[in-house]
Design an enzyme around this catalytic site. Structure first.
Site, PDB file in Angstrom:
ATOM      1  N   ASP A  74      42.314  35.504  38.612  1.00 42.45           N
ATOM      2  CA  ASP A  74      42.270  36.927  38.274  1.00 42.45           C
ATOM      3  C   ASP A  74      43.641  37.338  37.743  1.00 42.45           C
ATOM      4  OD1 ASP A  74      43.412  36.519  40.767  1.00 42.45           O
ATOM      5  OD2 ASP A  74      41.845  37.577  41.846  1.00 42.45           O
ATOM      6  N   GLU A 129      40.534  43.781  41.296  1.00 41.60           N
ATOM      7  CA  GLU A 129      40.891  44.749  42.331  1.00 41.60           C
ATOM      8  C   GLU A 129      39.929  45.928  42.403  1.00 41.60           C
ATOM      9  OE1 GLU A 129      42.823  44.317  44.659  1.00 41.60           O
ATOM     10  OE2 GLU A 129      44.217  42.755  44.039  1.00 41.60           O
TER      11      GLU A 129
END
Length: 446
Positions: free
Chosen positions: A104, A174
């Site tokens: 990520d 997130e």
């Protein structure tokens, strides 16, 4: 006599095969460690750059460019702006399995407090135009550099394996939106469909040099709930003329705690937390409503359904008991922020653990308890392709600080903390070596 000879020959042959296998494994370990060692300085420079230049969810424009550039340098076929700022790399190395490796890229709206000379001083607007300081407080800078280290090692040792690598640099983890955007954009339709998918998440509780695993759901599913409790407002001096929503909300807070303690099977972990409660405007005014915000955590879809049903039922029952009419019953809004559990495939986990232990030692790769944090990597395992997934905790705590924590109870900064800082070199070496060995073994597994 003949039977004894046959058994002896079989045992000798088996021992010979075992020795050959062990020798080959040790030789591969040496090649991997050599490849990893050669990358440390250059990759540390990239890590510092990424740490200094974090970008928020949905805003990872420059970070995505950096990941795409690195993949192209390694010889990957690269697709950018996939599912937002996503980057997809494909490296074909003959016939064989397809293995997906994911990192990520996004950071958090936190002002860094590590005291590092290369601490982030970035301030930027998020996707909604709200300005905030930005920091890689969840270790995604460590994820990216470790991911690139693994890919670099696999490319360098491409004579050791055959197959295809599907490398994913994902945005917006997130806010739990990046993985589903890439899936909906056709990740498993437009690119080689992976046989398995693997990733790390750094741990702020495990020392660098060690890896934690769990052969089942390792991270919880997550969702949010908005709950509005209505009443009949009035003067604080005459509560008997009102139906006080603050009292009803207080009863509701306590009653919601019985979902986990009295309704969910004790063998099924779950969390119901009221994180926000707001009501009223002045000392002597009983308000008309109270607003509450909840987070819920679960490890199975069945438990999630039980929690949702109870959150709808319990506040309504309290409102009815207070004599409120139907138009004053609570409003329950279950948000569309559902993140499923990261349900590790047990067989894949244990196979990968065996490889990790071969190169790191059994004492450095061990089973840990599941965690109630969330991660949208789990969505890759819930598509119609039913891809086996596995996420591992990558220890990142400096050993001296970890010993200080054990011996002197000194608090370790956790993930999403402004002082969180992974110990780069041992974390990088461990993560790259362990996953590289695992991927090569998976490619070569018959």
């Amino acid at each position: 006599m003949i039977r004894s000879i046959v058994i002896t020959v079989f045992l000798l042959f088996s021992a010979h095969v075992l020795i050959q296998s062990q020798t080959k494994s040790l030789e591969l370990n040496k090649k991997i460690f050599k490849a990893v060692e050669a990358q440390v300085q250059k990759t540390n420079e990239l890590y510092v750059d990424l740490h200094q230049t974090p970008e928020l969810s949905l805003m990872e424009f420059k970070t995505a460019e950096k990941m795409a550039y690195q993949l192209k340098q390694l010889g990957f076929e690269v697709t950018t702006n996939f599912g937002g700022n996503g980057v997809v790399g494909v490296f074909k190395n003959g016939d064989g399995k397809t293995i997906m490796l994911r990192t990520d890229m996004d950071a958090l709206p936190i002002k860094e407090n590590t005291g590092l000379p290369y601490a982030s001083s970035i301030v930027m607007n998020n996707s909604e135009g709200i300005e905030s300081p930005v920091m890689h407080a969840c270790g995604h800078d460590m994820h990216m550099t470790t991911w690139l280290g693994i890919l670099t090692t696999l490319v360098e040792l491409k004579n050791e394996w055959k197959g295809t690598i599907l490398a994913i640099a994902q945005p917006a983890e997130e806010i739990s939106g990046g993985s589903i955007e890439m899936i909906n954009a056709g990740l498993f339709k437009k690119f080689p469909k992976p046989d398995v998918a693997l990733c790390y998440h750094v741990s702020a509780e495990i020392p660098a040099g060690e890896i934690g695993y769990f052969p089942g759901p390792i991270f919880a599913g997550v969702n949010s709930v908005n709950l509005t409790i209505f009443g009949v407002g009035g003067h604080g001096a005459m509560p008997h003329t009102t139906v006080d929503p603050i009292v009803l909300a207080s009863r509701t807070v306590l009653a919601l705690q019985t979902i986990v303690s009295r309704e969910i099977n004790p063998f099924n972990p779950a969390v119901v937390t009221i994180g926000s409660i707001h009501g009223g405007s002045k000392h002597n005014i009983i308000p008309d409503e109270v607003n509450m915000q909840l987070t819920i955590r679960f490890f199975t879809d069945e438990v999630y359904a039980e929690i949702c049903e109870a959150i709808n039922r319990i506040p309504k029952g309290i409102a009815i008991s207070a004599g409120l009419p139907e138009d004053k019953w609570p409003k329950v809004e279950i948000k569309k922020e559902f993140t499923p559990p990261v349900a590790n495939n047990p067989e894949l986990v244990l196979s990968t653990v065996k490889s990790m232990q071969e190169i790191l030692g059994e004492e450095n790769v061990y089973q840990v308890n599941p965690a109630t944090v969330g991660e949208d990597f789990g969505k890759y395992g819930r598509t119609e392709e039913k891809i086996p997934i596995a996420l591992f905790w990558l220890g990142s705590v400096n050993r001296q600080k970890y010993d200080d924590y054990l011996n002197n109870a000194k608090v370790l900064p956790g993930l999403h903390n402004s002082a969180y800082l992974p110990d780069f070199e041992p974390t990088f070496k461990t993560g790259v070596a362990a996953m590289s060995k695992s991927v090569i073994n998976l490619f070569n597994k018959k």
